[in-house]
Every structure is written in C-alpha cells, then in structure tokens.
Design a protein around this motif. Sequence first.
Motif, PDB file in Angstrom:
ATOM      1  N   LYS A 188      71.153 116.442  15.464  1.00 42.73           N
ATOM      2  CA  LYS A 188      72.035 115.948  16.387  1.00 42.73           C
ATOM      3  C   LYS A 188      71.883 116.443  17.823  1.00 42.73           C
ATOM      4  CE  LYS A 188      76.300 115.317  14.753  1.00 42.73           C
ATOM      5  NZ  LYS A 188      77.330 115.637  14.007  1.00 42.73           N
ATOM      6  N   HIS A 226      69.357 118.055  18.966  1.00 43.75           N
ATOM      7  CA  HIS A 226      67.899 117.615  19.571  1.00 43.75           C
ATOM      8  C   HIS A 226      67.995 116.270  20.050  1.00 43.75           C
ATOM      9  CE1 HIS A 226      63.655 117.420  20.168  1.00 43.75           C
ATOM     10  NE2 HIS A 226      63.828 116.376  19.397  1.00 43.75           N
ATOM     11  N   TYR A 227      68.621 115.243  19.370  1.00 44.34           N
ATOM     12  CA  TYR A 227      68.879 114.116  20.114  1.00 44.34           C
ATOM     13  C   TYR A 227      69.719 114.036  21.173  1.00 44.34           C
ATOM     14  CZ  TYR A 227      69.804 109.129  19.948  1.00 44.34           C
ATOM     15  OH  TYR A 227      70.071 107.607  20.227  1.00 44.34           O
ATOM     16  N   PHE A 228      70.734 114.554  21.190  1.00 47.49           N
ATOM     17  CA  PHE A 228      71.526 114.463  22.395  1.00 47.49           C
ATOM     18  C   PHE A 228      70.691 115.222  23.547  1.00 47.49           C
ATOM     19  CE2 PHE A 228      74.923 116.920  25.176  1.00 47.49           C
ATOM     20  CZ  PHE A 228      75.523 115.503  25.508  1.00 47.49           C
ATOM     21  N   GLU A 229      70.210 116.181  23.377  1.00 43.71           N
ATOM     22  CA  GLU A 229      69.468 117.131  24.271  1.00 43.71           C
ATOM     23  C   GLU A 229      68.148 115.962  24.966  1.00 43.71           C
ATOM     24  OE1 GLU A 229      66.183 120.724  24.672  1.00 43.71           O
ATOM     25  OE2 GLU A 229      66.933 120.165  22.868  1.00 43.71           O
ATOM     26  N   SER A 230      67.515 115.470  24.156  1.00 44.51           N
ATOM     27  CA  SER A 230      66.491 114.375  24.668  1.00 44.51           C
ATOM     28  C   SER A 230      67.243 113.295  25.401  1.00 44.51           C
ATOM     29  CB  SER A 230      65.900 113.934  23.600  1.00 44.51           C
ATOM     30  OG  SER A 230      65.090 114.715  22.509  1.00 44.51           O
ATOM     31  N   PHE A 231      68.447 113.008  25.107  1.00 46.36           N
ATOM     32  CA  PHE A 231      69.112 111.542  25.867  1.00 46.36           C
ATOM     33  C   PHE A 231      69.469 112.264  27.079  1.00 46.36           C
ATOM     34  CE2 PHE A 231      73.217 109.993  27.109  1.00 46.36           C
ATOM     35  CZ  PHE A 231      72.785 108.551  27.166  1.00 46.36           C
ATOM     36  N   VAL A 232      70.267 113.519  27.250  1.00 43.72           N
ATOM     37  CA  VAL A 232      70.545 114.000  28.531  1.00 43.72           C
ATOM     38  C   VAL A 232      69.411 114.306  29.456  1.00 43.72           C
ATOM     39  CG1 VAL A 232      71.641 116.296  29.600  1.00 43.72           C
ATOM     40  CG2 VAL A 232      72.712 115.103  27.553  1.00 43.72           C
ATOM     41  N   LYS A 233      68.219 114.981  28.926  1.00 42.61           N
ATOM     42  CA  LYS A 233      67.069 115.069  29.671  1.00 42.61           C
ATOM     43  C   LYS A 233      66.222 113.712  30.061  1.00 42.61           C
ATOM     44  CE  LYS A 233      65.432 119.498  27.847  1.00 42.61           C
ATOM     45  NZ  LYS A 233      64.485 120.301  27.073  1.00 42.61           N
ATOM     46  N   GLY A 234      66.570 112.636  29.444  1.00 39.20           N
ATOM     47  CA  GLY A 234      66.159 111.517  29.992  1.00 39.20           C
ATOM     48  C   GLY A 234      66.829 110.781  30.918  1.00 39.20           C
ATOM     49  N   MET A 235      68.078 111.233  31.237  1.00 35.07           N
ATOM     50  CA  MET A 235      69.015 110.563  32.310  1.00 35.07           C
ATOM     51  C   MET A 235      68.545 111.018  33.625  1.00 35.07           C
ATOM     52  SD  MET A 235      72.759 111.482  30.859  1.00 35.07           S
ATOM     53  CE  MET A 235      73.487 110.448  31.337  1.00 35.07           C
TER      54      MET A 235
END
Length: 71
Positions: free
Chosen positions: A60, A62-71
């Motif tokens: 979870k 890692h998923y959230f981190e990837s989402f934030v970095k993609g913003m």
Amino acid sequence: MYLSNNVFYYVDDREIASQFNIFCDAKPEVNVGKIDTIINEELNKILTQGVTVAEVERAKTHYFESFVKGM
C-alpha cells in the motif's frame, strides 16, 4: 549469490481474464529450471499461506508513493 539480474512483474487487468506475468533475466551460468522452481514455490506459498499484514502495508505504501510521485 544472485540467480538473476532483474525480476519484474505486471498485471494485465481485463474484464474477464486478467493475467499476472513474471519476468526474470537469469544470469548466464544459472539453470533457468532452478529459477522457475523458486518462483513457483513462492507463488504456491502465497496461495496457501497468504501474505502478512506487513507485506500488505508495504504494498500500500509503495502504491501510494507511486501515485504521489506521478502527480
């Protein structure tokens, strides 16, 4: 000793028949059958024993981190 240089996976998410794909770049001196056995053992362990709370939390994060970095 590492058996491969790289291991990655992805999910081909579809409405009816999704696929979970695992790829492994074996080192030249390594028997591919050994890697195949190890991957299958790990998948069977997940299917029979499930995953730990810590593993779910790590996924979870890692998923959230990837989402934030993609913003």
